[in-house]
Scaffold this active site. Structure first.
Site, PDB file in Angstrom:
ATOM      1  N   ASP A  16     -48.668 -18.482 -42.094  1.00  0.00           N
ATOM      2  CA  ASP A  16     -48.401 -18.656 -40.682  1.00  0.00           C
ATOM      3  C   ASP A  16     -49.432 -19.652 -40.139  1.00  0.00           C
ATOM      4  O   ASP A  16     -50.371 -20.051 -40.841  1.00  0.00           O
ATOM      5  CB  ASP A  16     -48.454 -17.301 -39.942  1.00  0.00           C
TER       6      ASP A  16
HETATM    7  C1  GLC Z   1     -46.243 -19.013 -35.061  1.00  0.00           C
HETATM    8  C2  GLC Z   1     -45.488 -17.752 -35.408  1.00  0.00           C
HETATM    9  C3  GLC Z   1     -44.470 -17.926 -36.488  1.00  0.00           C
HETATM   10  C4  GLC Z   1     -43.893 -19.328 -36.432  1.00  0.00           C
HETATM   11  C5  GLC Z   1     -44.999 -20.301 -36.753  1.00  0.00           C
HETATM   12  C6  GLC Z   1     -44.507 -21.738 -36.658  1.00  0.00           C
HETATM   13  O1  GLC Z   1     -47.600 -18.725 -34.914  1.00  0.00           O
HETATM   14  O2  GLC Z   1     -46.279 -16.621 -35.752  1.00  0.00           O
HETATM   15  O3  GLC Z   1     -43.464 -16.922 -36.278  1.00  0.00           O
HETATM   16  O4  GLC Z   1     -42.841 -19.459 -37.381  1.00  0.00           O
HETATM   17  O5  GLC Z   1     -46.121 -20.135 -35.906  1.00  0.00           O
HETATM   18  O6  GLC Z   1     -44.161 -22.050 -35.357  1.00  0.00           O
END
Ligand code: GLC
Length: 712
Positions: free
Chosen positions: A257
């Site tokens: 993440d």
């Molecule tokens: C965010 C979220 C995740 C998302 C990622 C990319 O922090 O936790 O769900 O897919 O970043 O945007």
């Protein structure tokens, strides 16, 4: 594989690490760090993947840099959060889950995949399968609700919809199932907080949806930000390497993440970026999203002997393999269809969006005022959500056109052509200004009926939006009370990403509907339900608490040695609030009247290798056609481990004309009654099981039977 091995042989360390690097293009800001221009990084092979970039032209331009101007010409993998729609926006997770229809779940993912691929994307960061039982946690708004079986079925449907039958097809994208795992169990509902759950709950509740999605062929997984009992998911060797890859045989890509690898330092398990990078790489995290931890940490980790070149090559191979499976090497430009600058969602897409939105609306209460009849000539539409176009898309609105959503006001005007609609917001969503209330009351006094459009702002749920007190925000309760005190018929529409604490509103209003965030066709769908064009069929995929003090609240609790009994002091209950929810899992009313009867279970004795057939008649005793959802729960009243008071094992539908009936039939292999035994290994134990069938988890309304499991 020859191509991949040849590339690996040719790649420098910097180019290998570049393939493990995913950088944002800032078309959307979804994390704490934004990046600069990626052009040089792509040319130099330091950036092999991107996120938050969409549109055929911009994607083609970035792809051309990689393919035609970098040394090895490796195409980019480009991902985005197409969580409940790309351009055409569908209802948010818990709302769509409440339709309890696997076919529709797959259809919306398929349309989202087509639109995402048209925008040049090859990866979506969806489905989000985090089981959530705590409405203080704003990300409940993204997921499948509280039940692991629903989450599992939704995960399978979404993976199929996104990935299609051929991952290399120009309208297929790889699904990134997230967030692995138990993210919904954060301490006190506070986003990103630590999670501390038992191994048993991990295996009974949080792992099954990811197992189902992996078995359905999901090509990517995203670990959650949280730790579980002190082990951050981004470095969780036992769950990522041993369980996901080892036990399940997952060969796809694990993408961290946003900045999560670097945040291993904050978690307190890495002293510096080299250690953080080493921990994540060793756990099998292939892509570093926006931490630059691999870029800045792996060379040093290599020098310090924290990782080997083989460790790096293993991850690079998986990334290149995914790009190959997506057809990116054969035709890097196969995805991407230019759309006109002022394009809007087309009629076919809107038709699906409207159908799904109508079916996601949950009629929570109705004291006979709905559907709106011809007697209503003047209707006051009040509240801050009545004319809130952007909010209708919800918190993760993809690339949805801001001007696309139909507001509630527009929907009511279109749906009630002969009715005079008097609109007044009264108050804002979160502001303290109540000066608009008198004007709202004036409209209400002159109307035959009032519709109150209240709730949260879309950005009050989703990521980083935990609320300690999930009530109606701002001064909305003052507007609500003032309107209710007029004595007019009042219908309340509650727009939110989670159940709100609205006991008083429910008690006093004449009807209440959960309208969640319904997306592009929100206003039309709401009017379709209020006017009876659509007989409401949505059900709750989450338990709706009376008070936040009841949270976490969910139907599948273990029984306790002193189960709640209001008549017995020494039992598991509160002094100040009933122990029951405001509305149970599966709750939802119709304009019709359905009755379940004639429950049959066969055989009544079955081997642990056998199959149980459960059948129930559904009768439409009402005067309107409608759709009823039927749930099959099972309970193991005596086992080697205390089992939940009931667990959902199947859901089904009956679509009935007035005064008609049909049988709903379930087939349940006994093997699905397995649970983690005392030694945590799956076990099916002989004995008598309760079969519970009904239209919600309200135990007082369930039809009951038993079935006895004999030895194999
Ligand atoms: C965010 C979220 C995740 C998302 C990622 C990319 O922090 O936790 O769900 O897919 O970043 O945007």
């Amino acid at each position: 594989m020859r191509r991949i091995e040849n590339l690996l042989t040719a790649m420098t360390l910097e180019e290998k690490i570049g393939q493990l690097n995913m950088i944002t293009a800032n078309y959307a800001v979804t994390g704490p760090i934004v990046a600069g221009d990626a052009t040089e990084g792509i040319r130099a092979g330091r950036i092999g993947n991107m996120l938050n970039l969409w549109g055929a032209e911009p994607v083609r331009a970035a792809q051309r840099l990689a393919v035609e101007e970098s040394r090895l010409g490796i195409p980019l993998l480009i991902g985005f959060d197409t969580v409940h729609g790309q351009r055409t926006i569908f209802p948010i997770g818990p709302a769509e889950a409440g339709i309890f229809d696997e076919e529709i779940w797959e259809r919306t993912a398929r349309m989202a995949a087509i639109e995402a691929a048209e925008d040049g994307l090859s990866m979506v960061f969806a489905p989000m399968l985090d089981v959530a039982r705590d409405p203080r946690w704003g990300r409940m708004a993204e997921g499948p609700g509280e039940d692991p079986y629903v989450a599992s079925r939704m995960g399978v449907a979404k993976v199929r919809g996104f990935q299609g039958s051929d991952l290399a097809a120009a309208d297929s994208v790889v699904a990134t199932v997230k967030h692995f795992c138990a993210y919904g169990a954060v301490t006190a509902g506070r986003d990103y907080a630590s999670v501390d759950i038992s191994e048993r709950t991990l295996r009974e509740v949080y792992l099954p949806p990811f197992e189902a999605a992996v078995k359905a062929g999901a090509g990517a997984i995203m670990p959650a930000f949280n730790d579980i009992a002190g082990v951050p998911m981004t470095a969780h060797v036992r769950l990522l390497r041993d369980w996901l890859r080892g036990e399940l045989g997952f060969e796809g890509v694990i993408v961290s993440d946003y900045n999560a690898i670097a945040e291993l330092i904050n978690h307190g398990v890495a002293g510096d970026l080299a250690e953080a990078a080493a921990l994540a790489l060793k756990a099998g995290v292939d892509l570093d999203m926006m931490a630059n931890a691999y870029t800045r940490g792996l060379p040093e980790a290599l020098e310090r002997g924290l990782v080997t070149m083989d460790d790096i090559d293993v991850c690079v191979r998986r990334v290149l393999r995914l790009k190959e499976r997506l057809g990116l090497f054969d035709d890097p430009y196969c995805r991407g269809v230019p759309v006109a600058p002022n394009a809007r969602t087309g009629p076919a897409q809107r038709a699906l969006a409207r159908e799904v939105a109508r079916r996601a609306i949950v009629l929570l209460t109705n004291k006979g005022v709905l559907p709106i009849t011809g007697k209503v000539q003047r209707l006051a539409l009040l509240g801050p959500l009545a004319d809130a176009r952007g909010d209708m898309r919800g918190p993760w609105f993809g690339a949805g056109y801001e001007q696309d959503p139909v507001t509630i006001l527009e929907g009511m005007i279109a749906g009630l052509p002969g009715v005079q609609i008097l609109h007044a917001p009264g108050v804002s969503i979160t502001g303290e200004d109540v000066s608009g209330i008198p004007q709202a009351l004036e409209a209400a006094r002159s109307a035959d009926m009032v519709v109150l459009a209240v709730g949260e702002a879309a950005n009050m749920s989703g990521e980083a939006t935990s609320r300690a007190d999930p009530c109606l925000p701002g001064r909305q309760n003052e507007l609500v009370d003032a309107v209710l005190n007029l004595g007019k018929p009042v219908i309340a529409l509650v727009s939110s990403g989670r159940p709100l604490t609205i006991s008083s509103l429910v008690e006093r209003a004449d009807a209440v509907l959960a309208t969640w965030w319904l997306g592009t066709e929100a206003g039309h769908a709401i009017a379709d339900v209020l006017t009876g064009q659509h007989n409401p069929s949505g059900r709750l995929s989450v338990t709706w608490p009376r008070e936040v003090g009841q949270v976490p609240i969910f139907y599948a609790e273990r029984p306790s040695g002193r189960p709640a009994n209001p008549k017995d002091h020494y039992t598991s209950k509160y002094l100040d609030v009933p122990v029951t929810p405001l509305f149970p899992f599966g709750h939802g009313l119709s304009y019709g009247r359905f009755r379940l009867c004639n429950l049959k279970v066969s055989p009544t004795e079955v081997a642990t290798t056998g199959v149980i057939t459960v059948e129930v008649d559904v009768v439409n005793e009402g005067g309107v056609a409608g759709e009823e959802t039927v749930f099959l729960f099972m309970r193991d009243p005596v086992a080697s481990v205390a089992r939940p008071v009931m667990e959902l094992k199947r859901f089904g539908k009956a679509r009935l004309r007035p005064q008609s009936s049909e049988a709903v039939r379930f087939s349940l292999p006994v093997a699905e009654l397995a649970f983690p035994g005392l030694d945590m290994n799956p076990v099916v134990e002989p004995g008598t099981f309760e079969v519970l069938v009904g239209t919600s988890a309200d135990e007082t309304q369930l039809l009951r039977a038993t079935v006895t499991l004999c030895g194999a």
